[in-house]
Design a protein around this motif. Structure first.
Motif, mmCIF file in Angstrom:
data_model
loop_
_atom_site.group_PDB
_atom_site.id
_atom_site.type_symbol
_atom_site.label_atom_id
_atom_site.label_comp_id
_atom_site.label_asym_id
_atom_site.label_seq_id
_atom_site.Cartn_x
_atom_site.Cartn_y
_atom_site.Cartn_z
ATOM 1 N N VAL A 21 0.834 -1.212 0.000
ATOM 2 C CA VAL A 21 0.000 0.000 0.000
ATOM 3 C C VAL A 21 0.865 1.257 0.000
ATOM 4 O O VAL A 21 0.466 2.289 -0.561
ATOM 5 N N TYR A 22 2.049 1.176 0.599
ATOM 6 C CA TYR A 22 2.959 2.325 0.571
ATOM 7 C C TYR A 22 3.529 2.509 -0.833
ATOM 8 O O TYR A 22 3.718 3.642 -1.301
ATOM 9 N N ASP A 23 3.808 1.414 -1.514
ATOM 10 C CA ASP A 23 4.293 1.469 -2.883
ATOM 11 C C ASP A 23 3.236 2.092 -3.797
ATOM 12 O O ASP A 23 3.551 2.912 -4.674
ATOM 13 N N ILE A 24 1.984 1.731 -3.565
ATOM 14 C CA ILE A 24 0.893 2.298 -4.359
ATOM 15 C C ILE A 24 0.764 3.801 -4.103
ATOM 16 O O ILE A 24 0.607 4.600 -5.029
ATOM 17 N N GLU A 25 0.839 4.199 -2.843
ATOM 18 C CA GLU A 25 0.720 5.617 -2.499
ATOM 19 C C GLU A 25 1.850 6.426 -3.139
ATOM 20 O O GLU A 25 1.633 7.526 -3.657
ATOM 21 N N ALA A 26 3.052 5.867 -3.105
ATOM 22 C CA ALA A 26 4.181 6.553 -3.727
ATOM 23 C C ALA A 26 4.012 6.612 -5.246
ATOM 24 O O ALA A 26 4.405 7.602 -5.883
ATOM 25 N N SER A 27 3.403 5.590 -5.819
ATOM 26 C CA SER A 27 3.154 5.590 -7.262
ATOM 27 C C SER A 27 2.166 6.692 -7.636
ATOM 28 O O SER A 27 2.315 7.353 -8.680
ATOM 29 N N LYS A 28 1.168 6.915 -6.803
ATOM 30 C CA LYS A 28 0.229 8.011 -7.055
ATOM 31 C C LYS A 28 0.954 9.358 -7.046
ATOM 32 O O LYS A 28 0.737 10.203 -7.923
ATOM 33 N N ALA A 29 1.814 9.565 -6.062
ATOM 34 C CA ALA A 29 2.564 10.821 -5.995
ATOM 35 C C ALA A 29 3.464 10.974 -7.214
ATOM 36 O O ALA A 29 3.613 12.083 -7.760
ATOM 37 N N HIS A 30 4.061 9.871 -7.657
ATOM 38 C CA HIS A 30 4.936 9.916 -8.829
ATOM 39 C C HIS A 30 4.148 10.297 -10.086
ATOM 40 O O HIS A 30 4.605 11.123 -10.884
ATOM 41 N N VAL A 31 2.955 9.718 -10.236
ATOM 42 C CA VAL A 31 2.108 10.061 -11.388
ATOM 43 C C VAL A 31 1.757 11.544 -11.375
ATOM 44 O O VAL A 31 1.822 12.233 -12.409
ATOM 45 N N ARG A 40 -6.856 6.837 -10.239
ATOM 46 C CA ARG A 40 -8.064 6.075 -9.884
ATOM 47 C C ARG A 40 -7.776 4.578 -9.830
ATOM 48 O O ARG A 40 -8.233 3.880 -8.914
ATOM 49 N N GLU A 41 -7.014 4.083 -10.808
ATOM 50 C CA GLU A 41 -6.709 2.656 -10.815
ATOM 51 C C GLU A 41 -5.789 2.270 -9.664
ATOM 52 O O GLU A 41 -5.894 1.173 -9.105
ATOM 53 N N LEU A 42 -4.886 3.152 -9.292
ATOM 54 C CA LEU A 42 -4.030 2.878 -8.126
ATOM 55 C C LEU A 42 -4.859 2.826 -6.846
ATOM 56 O O LEU A 42 -4.644 1.965 -5.988
ATOM 57 N N ASP A 43 -5.821 3.737 -6.708
ATOM 58 C CA ASP A 43 -6.727 3.684 -5.550
ATOM 59 C C ASP A 43 -7.532 2.390 -5.558
ATOM 60 O O ASP A 43 -7.737 1.761 -4.506
ATOM 61 N N ALA A 44 -8.001 1.982 -6.728
ATOM 62 C CA ALA A 44 -8.784 0.751 -6.839
ATOM 63 C C ALA A 44 -7.930 -0.468 -6.482
ATOM 64 O O ALA A 44 -8.406 -1.406 -5.820
ATOM 65 N N LEU A 45 -6.679 -0.451 -6.916
ATOM 66 C CA LEU A 45 -5.777 -1.557 -6.584
ATOM 67 C C LEU A 45 -5.559 -1.651 -5.085
ATOM 68 O O LEU A 45 -5.581 -2.743 -4.503
ATOM 69 N N ALA A 46 -5.350 -0.506 -4.434
ATOM 70 C CA ALA A 46 -5.171 -0.512 -2.976
ATOM 71 C C ALA A 46 -6.413 -1.061 -2.276
ATOM 72 O O ALA A 46 -6.313 -1.867 -1.338
ATOM 73 N N ALA A 47 -7.599 -0.656 -2.740
ATOM 74 C CA ALA A 47 -8.840 -1.146 -2.135
ATOM 75 C C ALA A 47 -9.001 -2.638 -2.366
ATOM 76 O O ALA A 47 -9.390 -3.384 -1.454
ATOM 77 N N ASP A 48 -8.696 -3.094 -3.571
ATOM 78 C CA ASP A 48 -8.810 -4.523 -3.868
ATOM 79 C C ASP A 48 -7.826 -5.339 -3.039
ATOM 80 O O ASP A 48 -8.140 -6.451 -2.587
ATOM 81 N N PHE A 49 -6.638 -4.789 -2.842
ATOM 82 C CA PHE A 49 -5.636 -5.492 -2.039
ATOM 83 C C PHE A 49 -6.101 -5.614 -0.582
ATOM 84 O O PHE A 49 -6.016 -6.678 0.027
ATOM 85 N N ARG A 50 -6.620 -4.523 -0.037
ATOM 86 C CA ARG A 50 -7.083 -4.553 1.352
ATOM 87 C C ARG A 50 -8.265 -5.506 1.527
ATOM 88 O O ARG A 50 -8.400 -6.156 2.571
ATOM 89 N N ASP A 51 -9.116 -5.580 0.515
ATOM 90 C CA ASP A 51 -10.312 -6.435 0.597
ATOM 91 C C ASP A 51 -10.035 -7.880 0.225
ATOM 92 O O ASP A 51 -10.940 -8.722 0.299
ATOM 93 N N GLY A 52 -8.829 -8.168 -0.207
ATOM 94 C CA GLY A 52 -8.499 -9.529 -0.610
ATOM 95 C C GLY A 52 -8.903 -9.867 -2.027
ATOM 96 O O GLY A 52 -8.785 -11.032 -2.447
ATOM 97 N N GLN A 53 -9.366 -8.875 -2.785
ATOM 98 C CA GLN A 53 -9.746 -9.123 -4.174
ATOM 99 C C GLN A 53 -8.518 -9.224 -5.079
ATOM 100 O O GLN A 53 -8.589 -9.841 -6.144
ATOM 101 N N PHE A 54 -7.444 -8.598 -4.668
ATOM 102 C CA PHE A 54 -6.180 -8.695 -5.406
ATOM 103 C C PHE A 54 -5.154 -9.331 -4.473
ATOM 104 O O PHE A 54 -4.939 -8.845 -3.351
#
Length: 430
Positions: A34-44, A63-77
């Motif tokens: 989730v930290y990697d995703i957050e940093a990716s958003k800042a980089h974009v 938006r897709e990075l936020d969706a990935l983080a949500a899916d990861f937390r929910d166990g969908q990814f």
């Protein structure tokens, strides 16, 4: 495993070598994902600021990075062996959802600064957790030090030495964990620097908006030199483990006290039942397993620090050896923080046996008081010391533990614990 980020045409890969190269990286990256995703958003966002991606591209990426983080937390990814690591998983997901737009996300960055920024954000969170846990421990200790003053033996060399008290015991560990909280905060300040935008350690030919990513990710400052970002890898992890180790070292000593005090030979302390376990063969036993494993937790922290230190016999620049540091720091922090987190409730609930502690205070333990009193009356201390030593068994007759504590007027001692001073220091940390 999905397509490799670094794969080049015409070069075959050996599955055995790939397994060795990846190690357990993809599993460890679940902690950092989730930290990697957050940093990716800042980089974009930073790429959009300098025109490398358009607003029409940046918005879907975020938006897709936020969706990935949500899916990861929910166990969908699930981050699993399909991917080489968390970095490749992020890029693969964006390409799957956005095609060529997803292929732009890695512009101007390397997996080197990508793992550095994710690790740094993770370490900041863990050090803040360490600070909060240490302050919670100190608060419990100060509360109990202020509420109950039960006489108990004070030991040196594990021999009965002088009269002490439960309040002094709690005050001692309160100050220890106040210092540990200060150290956690200071270490956080040390590592609170943004490495994102340094790429593989030599910068890139783009005017990256590093000021934006620094603000966006909540870093206090920019880590300026790309070369130093690589030199700091391992160094910062060791500093964080040193801060954790200081707290867990105090935990080990506290756990040792409780291990002794709960034995039948001492009988000073009763632990809550949930902190003990039964024997598999001896029906009469309740074992203090929790405090014994608390005592053992320092070994994991020290081992993690040593493993990283041994990796750092390296020249400047990135070396793949550094991948092995990731598991060490994650494991060390898990073991150390999990042990410390149990301590506030344990300290709040343990019960002292006042009668057993009083019975263990012998008349000879007043000999130091007698020698000091004689020196106050004008007898040279070494002469007073010899006289007290010769009559140690008799000099304590008629004295009480309470009178010994009341006479101990030096700052921080039995009658002047200075708890208010400790509370003031603690308040500055909360």
């Amino acid at each position: 495993m999905s397509d490799l980020l670094w794969q080049k045409s015409g070069i075959a890969t050996d599955p055995r070598i790939m397994r060795f190269l990846a190690g357990d990286d993809v599993l460890l990256d679940r902690e950092l994902f989730v930290y990697d995703i957050e940093a990716s958003k800042a980089h974009v966002e930073g790429l959009a600021n300098i025109g490398i991606v358009s607003a029409d591209e940046a918005d879907p990426l975020v938006r897709e990075l936020d969706a990935l983080a949500a899916d990861f937390r929910d166990g969908q990814f699930v981050l699993d062996e399909r991917f080489e690591d968390g970095h490749s998983a992020i890029e693969a997901r964006l390409i799957e959802r956005l095609g060529d737009t997803g292929r732009k996300v890695h512009t101007g960055r390397s997996r080197n600064d990508q793992v550095l920024v994710a690790s740094r954000l993770w370490l900041k969170a863990k050090l803040e957790g360490l600070r909060a846990t240490c302050t919670a421990i100190a608060e419990v200790c100060l509360d109990r030090a202020g509420r109950e003053v039960l006489p108990m033996p004070g030991y040196t060399h594990l021999q009965r030495a002088v009269v002490s008290s439960t309040a002094m015991w709690f005050a001692g560990f309160a100050e220890a964990f106040i210092d540990n909280a200060w150290r956690a905060r200071q270490t956080l300040e040390l590592i609170d620097a943004n490495p994102l935008g340094t790429a593989a350690g030599y910068g890139v030919n783009l005017p990256l908006d590093r000021a934006h990513t620094t603000r966006r990710l909540g870093f206090a400052r920019l880590q300026v030199s790309p070369i130093y970002t690589q030199l700091s890898r391992g160094k910062f992890e060791m500093a964080a483990l040193d801060a954790l180790g200081a707290a867990v070292l105090d935990l080990r000593r506290l756990a040792w006290d409780l291990s002794l005090f709960t034995t039948a030979e001492f009988g000073f302390v009763r632990l809550p039942s949930q902190y003990t376990t039964g024997s598999s063969i001896m029906p009469n036993k309740r074992n203090p397993d929790v405090i014994e494993l608390m005592r053992a937790s320092y070994a994991s922290v020290a081992a993690a620090r040593t493993e990283i230190e041994q990796l750092l016999s390296l020249p400047s620049g990135y070396q793949r050896d550094l991948q092995a540091s990731k598991g060490s720091v994650l494991h060390g922090f898990h073991r150390g923080l999990d042990a410390l987190a149990l301590l506030p409730d344990l300290l709040a609930a343990l019960e002292w046996d006042a009668a057993r502690m009083r019975a263990a205070i012998e008349p000879a333990m007043h000999a130091t008081d007698v020698a000091i009193e004689a020196s106050i009356a004008g007898v040279p201390f070494r002469e007073a010391y010899r006289a007290a030593a010769e009559g140690a068994g008799e000099t304590g007759q008629g004295r009480t533990p309470e009178s010994s504590l009341a006479a101990r007027t030096s700052p921080g001692a039995g009658s002047d614990l200075r708890l208010d001073a400790l509370r003031t220091r603690l308040a500055e940390l909360t």
